[in-house]
Design a protein around this motif. Structure first.
Motif, PDB file in Angstrom:
ATOM      1  N   THR A 188     -24.955  13.116  62.465  1.00 55.05           N
ATOM      2  CA  THR A 188     -23.875  12.139  62.583  1.00 55.05           C
ATOM      3  C   THR A 188     -23.991  11.074  61.501  1.00 55.05           C
ATOM      4  O   THR A 188     -23.016  10.741  60.826  1.00 55.05           O
ATOM      5  N   ILE A 189     -25.203  10.550  61.337  1.00 57.52           N
ATOM      6  CA  ILE A 189     -25.361   9.461  60.370  1.00 57.52           C
ATOM      7  C   ILE A 189     -25.174   9.982  58.940  1.00 57.52           C
ATOM      8  O   ILE A 189     -24.572   9.318  58.101  1.00 57.52           O
ATOM      9  N   PHE A 190     -25.646  11.193  58.672  1.00 62.86           N
ATOM     10  CA  PHE A 190     -25.495  11.718  57.309  1.00 62.86           C
ATOM     11  C   PHE A 190     -24.052  12.122  56.997  1.00 62.86           C
ATOM     12  O   PHE A 190     -23.561  11.860  55.910  1.00 62.86           O
ATOM     13  N   ASN A 191     -23.389  12.747  57.961  1.00 60.36           N
ATOM     14  CA  ASN A 191     -22.109  13.385  57.639  1.00 60.36           C
ATOM     15  C   ASN A 191     -20.876  12.660  58.142  1.00 60.36           C
ATOM     16  O   ASN A 191     -19.775  12.982  57.721  1.00 60.36           O
ATOM     17  N   MET A 192     -21.004  11.772  59.088  1.00 59.36           N
ATOM     18  CA  MET A 192     -19.816  11.284  59.789  1.00 59.36           C
ATOM     19  C   MET A 192     -19.464   9.831  59.460  1.00 59.36           C
ATOM     20  O   MET A 192     -18.604   9.252  60.121  1.00 59.36           O
ATOM     21  N   ARG A 193     -20.125   9.238  58.490  1.00 58.57           N
ATOM     22  CA  ARG A 193     -19.843   7.847  58.190  1.00 58.57           C
ATOM     23  C   ARG A 193     -18.441   7.703  57.618  1.00 58.57           C
ATOM     24  O   ARG A 193     -17.972   8.558  56.864  1.00 58.57           O
ATOM     25  N   ALA A 194     -17.771   6.608  57.997  1.00 59.42           N
ATOM     26  CA  ALA A 194     -16.448   6.335  57.439  1.00 59.42           C
ATOM     27  C   ALA A 194     -16.597   6.046  55.953  1.00 59.42           C
ATOM     28  O   ALA A 194     -17.659   5.616  55.502  1.00 59.42           O
ATOM     29  N   PRO A 195     -15.538   6.284  55.188  1.00 58.50           N
ATOM     30  CA  PRO A 195     -15.621   5.985  53.755  1.00 58.50           C
ATOM     31  C   PRO A 195     -16.021   4.527  53.556  1.00 58.50           C
ATOM     32  O   PRO A 195     -15.527   3.652  54.257  1.00 58.50           O
ATOM     33  N   GLY A 196     -16.936   4.302  52.643  1.00 58.96           N
ATOM     34  CA  GLY A 196     -17.346   2.929  52.361  1.00 58.96           C
ATOM     35  C   GLY A 196     -18.619   2.535  53.085  1.00 58.96           C
ATOM     36  O   GLY A 196     -19.285   1.595  52.691  1.00 58.96           O
ATOM     37  N   VAL A 197     -18.957   3.258  54.169  1.00 59.58           N
ATOM     38  CA  VAL A 197     -20.228   2.957  54.847  1.00 59.58           C
ATOM     39  C   VAL A 197     -21.320   3.757  54.136  1.00 59.58           C
ATOM     40  O   VAL A 197     -21.624   4.876  54.486  1.00 59.58           O
ATOM     41  N   THR A 198     -21.856   3.157  53.075  1.00 59.12           N
ATOM     42  CA  THR A 198     -22.923   3.853  52.345  1.00 59.12           C
ATOM     43  C   THR A 198     -24.230   3.678  53.114  1.00 59.12           C
ATOM     44  O   THR A 198     -24.295   2.889  54.061  1.00 59.12           O
ATOM     45  N   MET A 199     -25.252   4.419  52.711  1.00 58.91           N
ATOM     46  CA  MET A 199     -26.512   4.331  53.450  1.00 58.91           C
ATOM     47  C   MET A 199     -27.027   2.896  53.489  1.00 58.91           C
ATOM     48  O   MET A 199     -27.547   2.455  54.510  1.00 58.91           O
ATOM     49  N   MET A 200     -26.926   2.175  52.390  1.00 57.41           N
ATOM     50  CA  MET A 200     -27.472   0.826  52.395  1.00 57.41           C
ATOM     51  C   MET A 200     -26.495  -0.199  52.982  1.00 57.41           C
ATOM     52  O   MET A 200     -26.722  -1.396  52.906  1.00 57.41           O
ATOM     53  N   LYS A 201     -25.378   0.310  53.552  1.00 59.71           N
ATOM     54  CA  LYS A 201     -24.529  -0.587  54.340  1.00 59.71           C
ATOM     55  C   LYS A 201     -24.575  -0.190  55.810  1.00 59.71           C
ATOM     56  O   LYS A 201     -23.863  -0.740  56.638  1.00 59.71           O
ATOM     57  N   LEU A 202     -25.396   0.799  56.099  1.00 57.96           N
ATOM     58  CA  LEU A 202     -25.525   1.292  57.465  1.00 57.96           C
ATOM     59  C   LEU A 202     -26.060   0.169  58.356  1.00 57.96           C
ATOM     60  O   LEU A 202     -26.987  -0.523  57.973  1.00 57.96           O
ATOM     61  N   PRO A 203     -25.474  -0.013  59.540  1.00 56.94           N
ATOM     62  CA  PRO A 203     -26.046  -1.020  60.440  1.00 56.94           C
ATOM     63  C   PRO A 203     -27.519  -0.694  60.721  1.00 56.94           C
ATOM     64  O   PRO A 203     -27.911   0.477  60.778  1.00 56.94           O
ATOM     65  N   LEU A 204     -28.337  -1.750  60.940  1.00 60.58           N
ATOM     66  CA  LEU A 204     -29.776  -1.541  61.099  1.00 60.58           C
ATOM     67  C   LEU A 204     -30.105  -0.659  62.296  1.00 60.58           C
ATOM     68  O   LEU A 204     -31.077   0.095  62.281  1.00 60.58           O
ATOM     69  N   PHE A 205     -29.292  -0.743  63.355  1.00 58.58           N
ATOM     70  CA  PHE A 205     -29.558   0.086  64.525  1.00 58.58           C
ATOM     71  C   PHE A 205     -29.483   1.560  64.137  1.00 58.58           C
ATOM     72  O   PHE A 205     -30.331   2.370  64.554  1.00 58.58           O
ATOM     73  N   ALA A 206     -28.496   1.916  63.313  1.00 60.71           N
ATOM     74  CA  ALA A 206     -28.368   3.305  62.879  1.00 60.71           C
ATOM     75  C   ALA A 206     -29.575   3.702  62.026  1.00 60.71           C
ATOM     76  O   ALA A 206     -30.143   4.781  62.184  1.00 60.71           O
ATOM     77  N   TRP A 207     -29.988   2.791  61.144  1.00 61.27           N
ATOM     78  CA  TRP A 207     -31.179   3.063  60.324  1.00 61.27           C
ATOM     79  C   TRP A 207     -32.400   3.303  61.207  1.00 61.27           C
ATOM     80  O   TRP A 207     -33.161   4.249  61.012  1.00 61.27           O
ATOM     81  N   SER A 208     -32.582   2.396  62.175  1.00 62.00           N
ATOM     82  CA  SER A 208     -33.799   2.504  62.989  1.00 62.00           C
ATOM     83  C   SER A 208     -33.785   3.805  63.780  1.00 62.00           C
ATOM     84  O   SER A 208     -34.822   4.453  63.942  1.00 62.00           O
ATOM     85  N   TRP A 209     -32.584   4.225  64.262  1.00 62.19           N
ATOM     86  CA  TRP A 209     -32.531   5.475  65.018  1.00 62.19           C
ATOM     87  C   TRP A 209     -32.718   6.677  64.098  1.00 62.19           C
ATOM     88  O   TRP A 209     -33.279   7.698  64.509  1.00 62.19           O
ATOM     89  N   LEU A 210     -32.266   6.546  62.862  1.00 63.93           N
ATOM     90  CA  LEU A 210     -32.443   7.649  61.916  1.00 63.93           C
ATOM     91  C   LEU A 210     -33.936   7.945  61.735  1.00 63.93           C
ATOM     92  O   LEU A 210     -34.375   9.098  61.801  1.00 63.93           O
ATOM     93  N   ILE A 211     -34.720   6.890  61.567  1.00 63.21           N
ATOM     94  CA  ILE A 211     -36.158   7.097  61.367  1.00 63.21           C
ATOM     95  C   ILE A 211     -36.806   7.566  62.666  1.00 63.21           C
ATOM     96  O   ILE A 211     -37.677   8.445  62.662  1.00 63.21           O
ATOM     97  N   THR A 212     -36.335   7.015  63.786  1.00 62.89           N
ATOM     98  CA  THR A 212     -36.825   7.482  65.089  1.00 62.89           C
ATOM     99  C   THR A 212     -36.579   8.986  65.234  1.00 62.89           C
ATOM    100  O   THR A 212     -37.463   9.735  65.669  1.00 62.89           O
ATOM    101  N   ALA A 213     -35.372   9.424  64.844  1.00 60.18           N
ATOM    102  CA  ALA A 213     -35.008  10.835  64.999  1.00 60.18           C
ATOM    103  C   ALA A 213     -35.898  11.715  64.124  1.00 60.18           C
ATOM    104  O   ALA A 213     -36.369  12.768  64.565  1.00 60.18           O
ATOM    105  N   PHE A 214     -36.164  11.262  62.906  1.00 58.33           N
ATOM    106  CA  PHE A 214     -37.071  12.038  62.041  1.00 58.33           C
ATOM    107  C   PHE A 214     -38.471  12.107  62.657  1.00 58.33           C
ATOM    108  O   PHE A 214     -39.126  13.148  62.640  1.00 58.33           O
ATOM    109  N   LEU A 215     -38.917  10.972  63.199  1.00 59.23           N
ATOM    110  CA  LEU A 215     -40.248  10.958  63.836  1.00 59.23           C
ATOM    111  C   LEU A 215     -40.297  11.945  64.988  1.00 59.23           C
ATOM    112  O   LEU A 215     -41.267  12.692  65.143  1.00 59.23           O
ATOM    113  N   LEU A 216     -39.239  11.936  65.816  1.00 58.93           N
ATOM    114  CA  LEU A 216     -39.209  12.838  66.966  1.00 58.93           C
ATOM    115  C   LEU A 216     -39.310  14.290  66.518  1.00 58.93           C
ATOM    116  O   LEU A 216     -40.047  15.091  67.094  1.00 58.93           O
TER     117      LEU A 216
END
Lengths: 534, 439, 200
Positions: A188-216
């Protein structure tokens, strides 16, 4: 902004048909429905896990107490741990991810909606499987649920009753569920972001869950592998964890903690991400050090998988191992300090107001601070000889896991409750909830620090009388803490029934993010046409 | 490791680094190490600002029990240092938080700033310096003393004045002095009545054993640790020592107790339902007293060995059997002999018992179980079970732990209690011959 | 308004249909599932990795095996090797070292003996698991011949002598002057599974 909301609302009216009745919840692929299911599941098992905690504290209120037999006591401590970690905290944070992340990044739904449905519906059977041996025991079969402590150390777990088999099966189901949720969140985070929501504009909650998901994805399979080995050791004559056949009980400890230590950060990171949003909203000020926090998450994620054996300093370890795990564990304190500085930087010179979510967020900083600092002492291989398996350890990880993730979940619950239900909760009850939590929690666990330092052993059903005072105080604190959680239930009910003041789209004056541009509650389908963020 | 080439292992390199560190860094730290008596713990206590009513002579609640070994001194030093540093770090963080919470309130009309990161050099300093300070605390202030403590703790590689082997099993310790040819089992001696009472009065409740480990004070003692069943852990807080005993493998630790006294601890790793009832009591005796104890015990063991062979009266056997049963058997089979539903079978003939087929099949094979009920087997078979245990179940082999007389007494007691009325009297001689027979 | 760390503003735009992303989503999901499967494999791979780790560090007292002592003998110092042994439940044996300790020069081959007696009423098979402490010494302990290489059987009442031929490599750090060798005799578990090779 209001024009956007009006647009979405009006647009959605045409095909905002939600199915009704049980079928809606059973077959739903809607991220909001699944998010709500996860959250309700998590809250339910938070209360169940809490009940086990109250039973434990009732047994320990004075020495030679007989509320629980040693068998039931060992089952209660094990189920308390397993339920709180796997059935309460992990589902709740997955629930927030499901509900909020698509709204935050302007996606119409999760990337894989059907997988999402399966992921959730694996949880209830897993929970049933975990406690089922207790029901079997009532009919005289077996000797009850798993009783080995949530760490399931071999060879105790190899010799224990059928509860262990059920627990392993439950863990495999929960693992499959978590892996599905993680894959879904990453896609979802990699493929479904609206145009303009680049990775470094991603809300921190999404970032933190992204790393959590990789850890899992990286560590849960190790626990599943270990669980399968344990099963074959128990029933098929292998000797992975028995010296008799060339195996080693300590190998289980390695497998477990290779999963178990990152698990702490899996629980922590999502709420660390939410915390930044909440602090920023009530400080009416942008998040401080966005990039630094993203890098800190990455650093924590990487370090968390290379420090596991600091849980095993007393198992007999070469000097080189002790020094390595001691110094690498200390290294984690550095990215965590970066997070603390960013949180303090976010509220510094803001215009603070103290609604319930903010109170819990500030409580998080204080309590998790104590958890983190006492964790540094436990990292020391020598002092750990005294702390390990003492009540000091118990107090420490409750400061990190209650003080961090649970306080964070409470903050997020109050933060998003009006958004999800469309109605405000009772602020008065919220404040009472917070202050009773703080008083109850500290009264429970400060005496446990002192008891541990004095030499009180954990996981014992009965204890020497010199620890009686500490245990009495701790039990009273635990009853206050437990009772306080009824106020959370009350507030959820109040907001859900919808007789209170309706919530505005923005809900909180300082709230930022795409989810607060939508009406409260958001329509069933959102962002079917993607917004562009500039 | 390659023996032919003598390649250096990772552990060797650490030791070599230790030598360098001792030469280079120790002088830096000597001042701190010499100031142990400062009791930084009290400073931490003050800084944490949590005042508890403490008696004038009471132990500082922020400090470990009074250390009596070199390792425990190191541990306490590290703990005090950590606590003080942590209290300061936490205090600074909370001051910043509280200042912000009090000053930067919306209700006081404070208008929010808009910065989202450090800009000026000064601001960068404010955020970077704490991180660097923490790294310094981690690796220098706390890291260096910790290093020495770790190396000291692992020092089991030189000759010691005494070697003791501790064998853990559910839920007791067996201590052997291989050079002195002394061996005994040490288990909880708190009476069951106290545990059942609900209001224990015993000052050493759950902290007392029938046969404490006796060690010489002022001498280095190596303690070898092994386990017969699950992982246990040998922990005495005053010694600063906690070492797991892992079944199948050898673990080792050491103590050098500085002053005579009685020191108490508990098993430090969850080992089943009796985990709370597996204390460790160490009596440290000054050198002459220790030597006397060794001589007495050696003579005593010979006397006991002789006495073991004497036949005993039925009443003596029953009385001795009751005590021995309560210490050794009641933790599982219960004081009532009724066992635990689904896990531990009752000992009374005719009692109903259900459990997993795995367990009931084993019992049926031994002849102690038929048609859902417990059957009392003949004396020789029961002796076999008590002596050798039942593998794959919690029933341990008591033959390794108890003498002939105790086993004879227990079997006599069981066969005449809980509703069993066999009238059997089992003499130690029968146990002695059973030891070399059936399993 | 510019999006700045979570401060968002939105406007409507035309976007591609959702369906076109479904393929990409599925591909990424399968890739991640594969990664997870890889980590499951890694979990199992930890078993042999762990054994290697034990041999490298001496963890658990894992020792080495050599054909013969080919190293020069270091006659300048002595090392004391102490012996102990235990029998695990389920094996009705009595097992004890014949000597408490031997003193050897590093590089010098020595033989130590143990006695075992079967107290049971039938033949029992046992397998000895060896462990040396401290770990740093274990990496310098080499066995040439050891009863722990094989499964051993004792008939009822039989007493046998078992021996281990070993040497301590001269690479042993100078500060190690004493080491302890322990055997745990387990009831044999041979069932044809390939993991029954003992670690030592």
């Amino acid at each position: 902004m209001s024009s956007v909301s009006a647009y979405v609302n009006e647009h959605e009216h045409e095909h905002d048909h939600k199915p009704r009745g049980l079928a809606r919840w059973l077959f739903t692929t809607n991220h909001k429905d699944i998010g709500i299911l996860y959250m309700l599941f998590g809250v339910t098992f938070f209360l169940v896990g809490g009940l086990f905690a109250e039973l434990i504290r009732a047994q320990l209120i004075h020495p030679a107490n007989h509320v629980l037999t040693p068998e039931l006591y060992n089952q209660a401590i094990t189920l308390h741990g397993l339920v709180m970690v796997f059935a309460a905290l992990m589902p709740v944070t997955a629930g927030f991810a499901n509900y909020v992340i698509p709204l935050m990044i302007g996606a119409p739904d999760m990337a894989l909606p059907r997988l999402n449905n399966w992921g959730f519906w694996l949880l209830p059977p897993a929970a049933v499987v975990l406690v089922f041996p207790g029901i079997l025991q009532l009919f005289g079969v077996g000797n009850g649920p798993i009783d080995t402590g949530w760490t399931i150390y071999a060879p105790l777990s190899v010799r224990s009753g059928l509860g262990v088999d059920f627990a392993i099966f439950a863990i495999v189901l929960l693992g499959a569920s978590s892996l599905m949720a993680s894959i879904n969140i990453i896609v979802t985070i990699f493929n479904m972001r609206a145009p303009g929501v680049t990775m470094m504009k991603l809300p921190l909650f999404a970032w933190s869950w992204l790393i959590t998901a990789f850890l899992l994805i990286a560590v849960f399979p190790a626990l599943i592998a270990g669980g399968l080995m344990l099963l074959t050791d128990r029933h098929f004559g292998t000797h992975f964890f028995s010296a008799a056949g060339g195996g080693d009980p300590v190998l289980w400890e390695h497998l477990f903690w290779f999963f178990g230590h990152p698990e702490v950060y899996i629980l922590l990171l999502p709420t660390a991400g939410l915390l930044s949003h909440i602090l920023s909203a009530f400080a009416r000020k942008p998040i401080f050090g966005y990039r630094a926090q993203v890098y800190a998450y990455w650093t924590i994620g990487v370090l968390s998988v290379i420090v596991w054996a600091h849980h095993m300093f007393t198992s007999g370890m070469p000097i080189a191992g002790q020094l390595y795990f001691m110094y690498s564990t200390m290294a984690i304190s550095i990215p965590v300090t970066v997070l603390f500085i960013c949180w303090l930087g976010t509220i510094w010179r803001g215009a603070l107001s103290f609604e319930t979510p903010m109170l819990f967020a500030l409580g998080y900083i204080g309590l998790f601070g104590i958890g983190g600092l006492t964790g540094l002492t436990l990292a020391d291989a020598v002092a750990d000889q005294q702390y390990h398996n003492s009540y000091y350890l118990v107090a420490h990880f409750h400061y990190t896991l209650f003080g961090g993730p649970i306080m964070g979940v409470m903050a997020a619950a109050y933060f998003y409750l009006p958004k999800i239900t469309g109605h405000m909760y009772s602020e008065r009850a919220g404040r009472w909830h917070f202050w009773l939590c703080i008083i109850g929690f500290n009264l429970t666990f400060i005496p446990q620090f002192l008891a541990g330092i004095a030499g009180a052993e954990r996981r014992v059903v009965d204890y020497p009388i010199q620890f009686a005072g500490f245990h009495m105080a701790s039990s009273i604190g635990a009853f206050i803490l437990g009772a306080a959680q009824l106020l959370l239930v009350y507030n959820i009910v109040v907001a859900w029934r919808g007789r209170t003041e309706p919530a505005s789209a923005r809900v909180w004056e300082g709230a930022q993010g795409l989810e607060f541009t939508l009406p409260s509650p958001p329509p069933y389908h959102t962002f079917a046409e993607r917004p562009a963020v500039v | 490791m390659n023996s032919e080439t003598g390649t250096e292992t990772c552990a060797d390199r650490v030791e070599r680094f230790g030598y360098l560190a001792r030469r280079l860094v120790r002088p830096l730290h000597r001042s701190l190490l010499n100031r142990r008596r400062l009791t930084l713990g009290s400073a931490a206590a003050a800084a944490a600002a949590i005042s508890l009513p403490t008696l004038a002579e009471a132990r500082n609640p922020f400090e470990f029990p009074t250390p009596v070994t070199p390792v425990a001194h190191d541990t306490l030093y590290v703990h005090d240092l950590f606590l003080a540093v942590m209290a300061v770090v936490f205090g600074i963080g909370m001051c910043v938080l509280l200042y912000s919470v009090i000053q930067h309130r919306k209700s006081r009309g404070y208008s929010p700033a808009a910065f989202s990161g450090p800009k000026t050099l000064g601001q960068w300093m404010v955020v970077v310096v704490p991180v660097l300070a923490l790294a310094f605390i981690d690796y220098v202030v706390m890291g260096i003393p910790s290093y020495y403590a770790v190396v000291a703790m692992a020092n089991t590689r030189e000759d010691a004045a005494l070697v003791v082997k501790a064998t853990a099993s559910q839920w007791k310790w067996r201590y052997e002095y291989p050079d002195q040819e002394i061996a005994f089992t040490s288990s909880l001696s708190t009476p069951r009545a106290q545990i059942e009472s609900g209001s224990p009065t015993d000052p050493h409740y759950l902290y007392e054993v029938d046969n404490p480990l006796v060690l010489p004070a002022g001498k280095k003692v190596r303690i070898l640790l092994v386990s017969l069943d699950v992982i246990h852990s040998w922990w005495v807080p005053a010694f600063g020592v906690k070492q797991d005993a892992v079944p199948g493998f050898l673990r080792e630790t050491w103590v050098k107790i500085e002053k005579p006294g009685i020191y108490r601890g508990q098993c430090g790793e969850l080992c089943g339902t009796g985990h709370a009832f597996m204390p460790i009591v160490v009596v440290a005796k000054a050198e002459p007293a220790f030597e006397r104890w060794v001589a007495q015990t050696q003579n005593g063991e010979k006397a006991v060995a002789l006495a073991e062979e004497q036949p005993l009266s039925r009443n003596d056997l029953l009385a001795r059997g009751k005590t021995a049963y309560e210490t050794n058997c009641a933790p599982c089979h219960q004081i009532t002999g009724l066992g635990l539903p689904g896990a531990i079978p009752p000992l009374a003939a005719g009692q109903a018992f259900t459990a997993t087929p795995e367990l009931t099949d084993k019992l049926a094979q031994l002849g102690t179980y038929r048609d859902g009920k417990i059957v009392l087997v003949p004396v020789d078979r029961q002796l076999g079970i008590v002596l050798h245990g039942i593998s794959g179940t919690p029933m341990p082999a008591f033959g390794l732990q108890l003498g002939d007389a105790d086993i004879a007494a227990i079997v006599t007691y069981v066969r005449n209690s809980f509703g069993n009325h066999t009238g059997d009297v089992v003499q130690p001689a029968a146990v002695k011959s059973a030891r070399v027979q059936a399993n | 308004m510019k999006l700045d760390k979570g401060f968002a503003d939105t406007k409507k735009t035309e976007v591609p249909a959702v369906a076109s992303r479904a393929g990409a989503n599925r591909r990424l999901a399968w890739l991640l599932a594969l990664v997870a499967a890889g980590f499951l494999g890694f979990g199992f791979a930890l078993v042999p990795l762990y054994n290697t780790f034990c041999h490298l560090t001496g963890f658990n007292g894992a020792t080495g095996t050599a054909a013969a002592a080919l190293t020069p003998v270091d006659r300048t110092r002595w090392v004391t090797v102490e012996f102990t042994g235990m029998v695990m439940p389920g094996l009705p044996w009595k097992f004890r070292p014949a000597q408490r300790r031997v003193r050897v020069h590093p590089g010098e081959t020595a033989i130590a003996r143990y006695y075992a007696t079967n107290l049971g009423d039938r033949t029992f098979d046992g397998r000895a698991i060896m462990s040396v402490s401290p770990e740093v010494a274990a990496t310098h302990f080499e066995k040439i011949e050891c009863f722990c290489f094989h499964q051993e059987a004792l008939e009822p009442g039989q007493t046998r002598e078992f021996s281990v031929e070993f040497f301590v490599t001269p690479g042993l750090p100078k500060y190690v002057t004493t080491m302890t060798l322990s055997y745990a005799f387990f009831p044999s578990v041979e069932r044809g599974d390939d993991r029954s090779q003992p670690r030592s």
